[in-house]
Design a protein around this motif. Structure first.
Motif, short mmCIF file in Angstrom:
data_model
loop_
_atom_site.label_atom_id
_atom_site.label_comp_id
_atom_site.label_asym_id
_atom_site.label_seq_id
_atom_site.Cartn_x
_atom_site.Cartn_y
_atom_site.Cartn_z
N HIS A 1 21.61 -8.75 -5.22
CA HIS A 1 21.01 -7.77 -6.11
C HIS A 1 19.75 -8.30 -6.79
O HIS A 1 19.52 -9.51 -6.86
N ASP B 1 33.59 -11.01 -10.88
CA ASP B 1 32.58 -9.99 -10.59
C ASP B 1 31.74 -9.74 -11.84
O ASP B 1 31.82 -8.68 -12.47
N ALA C 1 29.50 -6.62 -12.51
CA ALA C 1 30.12 -5.40 -13.03
C ALA C 1 29.90 -5.24 -14.53
O ALA C 1 30.31 -4.23 -15.12
N GLY D 1 30.75 -1.69 -13.33
CA GLY D 1 30.83 -1.82 -11.88
C GLY D 1 30.85 -0.47 -11.19
O GLY D 1 30.57 0.58 -11.78
N ASN D 2 31.18 -0.48 -9.92
CA ASN D 2 31.13 0.72 -9.09
C ASN D 2 32.29 1.67 -9.37
O ASN D 2 33.41 1.23 -9.66
N ASP E 1 24.21 3.10 -4.56
CA ASP E 1 25.17 2.01 -4.40
C ASP E 1 24.99 1.09 -5.61
O ASP E 1 24.41 1.49 -6.62
N SER E 2 25.46 -0.13 -5.54
CA SER E 2 25.48 -0.99 -6.72
C SER E 2 24.10 -1.41 -7.20
O SER E 2 23.95 -1.86 -8.34
N ASN F 1 23.07 0.20 -10.50
CA ASN F 1 23.81 -0.05 -11.74
C ASN F 1 22.94 -0.73 -12.81
O ASN F 1 22.99 -0.38 -13.98
N ASP G 1 28.55 7.55 -6.04
CA ASP G 1 28.60 6.47 -5.05
C ASP G 1 29.47 6.96 -3.92
O ASP G 1 30.70 7.00 -4.04
#
Length: 366
Positions: free
Chosen positions: A187, A276, A279, A284-285, A307-308, A311, A327
């Motif tokens: 990311h 994670d 997140a 998070g997702n 998608d992530s 975020n 998502d």
């Protein structure tokens, strides 16, 4: 001659014992389904059917289960990664150790899925009706930090996928600064997300806030991302996670799959104690995410198919829009037309990794 036969017998007995122990361990003591180190679910034991056996999917799934759920998987991965480095191969499990000590994952392209996703974009616009749509694709570290890759590394395959994108798709391939990308994850950092926020303002029509409006705060210095998890290297310098804070962010209401978030504002700091840590951004997702200032919020609404990557961008976009985000990987049976009717414009934002490996739009099209 006898010594040779004795050696063969010993080797046969040893290999048989290894196979027997491995089989017993896999059947009785498989590795846990969730791998905290890799932050993903490992393969489940496949359900038998004559159709699956006939077309080969059952045996393929069984092979995957045996490979991923073998006992002491974590130790085995670490030993393998250490061995690859000792042999000067410079990578393990598809993750490259770069010249500056950072990590880059190779691009794995499923050509069929990639073509399906690209062909879905015009159909997606049709399903959205007259709603203005902007499509943006985020690169990965390997796409933009070419100078830190091993000498003579051929980036032709990574570059080729970008040439297949339709005209008008927004990309961020000029986000080439090291500070814009995590060194152990695929990311972008908050610096990278801010770069995307400014770039997208040209297409979405808002005036971006200058950096001076934000207070940069470091929340973690122990982040090991997806690339570190996939590689299995024993010694990797962790990343720092910093966020761009601003006055009033604690006033936002966040709903995750229709339920109020368990954290206040835009950051779930409890995630910093888990494997994670990314997140942290909005927990998070999830399938359906809503961000607004409450029932009285009358600002324009932005529908985001994401998608992530999105975020860490939402804290910026939330200053301009009410956000309704989907998502597709975590949703099924989405009434996209109904969601679009409640919004003023739409944004597709996903990473190239998602576009080339996941049937991303499958659940959205009718």
């Amino acid at each position: 001659m006898r010594k040779s036969r004795s050696g063969d017998k010993i080797l046969l007995i040893f290999m048989s014992a290894i196979l027997l122990l491995g089989t017993v361990g896999l059947c009785g003591f498989p590795a846990p389904r969730f791998s905290a180190a890799e932050n993903r679910l490992l393969s489940a034991f496949p359900v038998f059917s004559t159709e699956a056996l006939a077309d080969g999917t059952y045996t393929a799934a069984l092979d995957s289960y045996a490979a991923e759920r073998v006992p002491f998987r974590g130790i085995g991965r670490a030993v393998y990664a250490t061995g690859e480095l000792a042999l000067w191969r410079g990578e393990a499990h598809g993750v490259i150790l770069c010249r500056d000590g950072s990590l880059c994952r190779r691009l794995a392209v499923n050509e069929q899925i990639f073509k399906q996703n690209l062909s879905a974009l015009p159909r997606l616009q049709k399903n959205l009706g007259d709603l203005p749509l902007t499509t943006a694709v985020a690169p990965r570290r390997i796409d933009v930090r070419c100078e830190v890759l091993p000498a003579l590394y051929n980036t032709a395959r990574e570059q080729a996928v970008w040439e297949q994108l339709p005209a008008g798709v927004v990309t961020f391939l000029d986000a080439t600064e090291d500070v814009q990308w995590y060194r152990t994850d695929h990311h972008w950092t908050q610096e990278g997300a801010y770069f995307a926020y400014v770039r997208l303002s040209r297409y979405l029509g808002y005036t971006p806030h200058p950096k001076s409006d934000f207070n940069v705060q470091t929340l973690s210095q122990s982040f090991l991302g997806t690339s570190a998890a996939a590689a299995g290297f024993l010694h990797v310098n962790p990343d720092t996670i910093s966020v761009f804070r601003y006055t009033g962010e604690e006033s936002y209401r966040v709903l995750r799959d229709g339920k109020p978030a368990e954290f206040a504002g835009l950051y779930d700091t409890a995630k910093l104690t888990t494997s994670d840590q990314y997140a942290l951004f909005l927990g998070g997702n999830c399938g359906l995410l809503q961000i607004d200032l409450g029932e009285e919020d009358t600002r324009p609404a932005l529908l985001v198919i994401k998608d992530s990557f999105a975020n860490s961008l939402f804290p910026f976009l939330a200053r301009h829009y009410r956000i309704l985000a989907i998502d597709p990987r975590y949703c099924s049976k989405i009434d996209l037309a109904a969601l679009a009717s409640a919004c003023d414009r739409a944004l597709v934002l996903c990473g190239m990794q998602t576009l080339t490996q996941t049937p991303f739009f499958q659940g959205l099209l009718r």
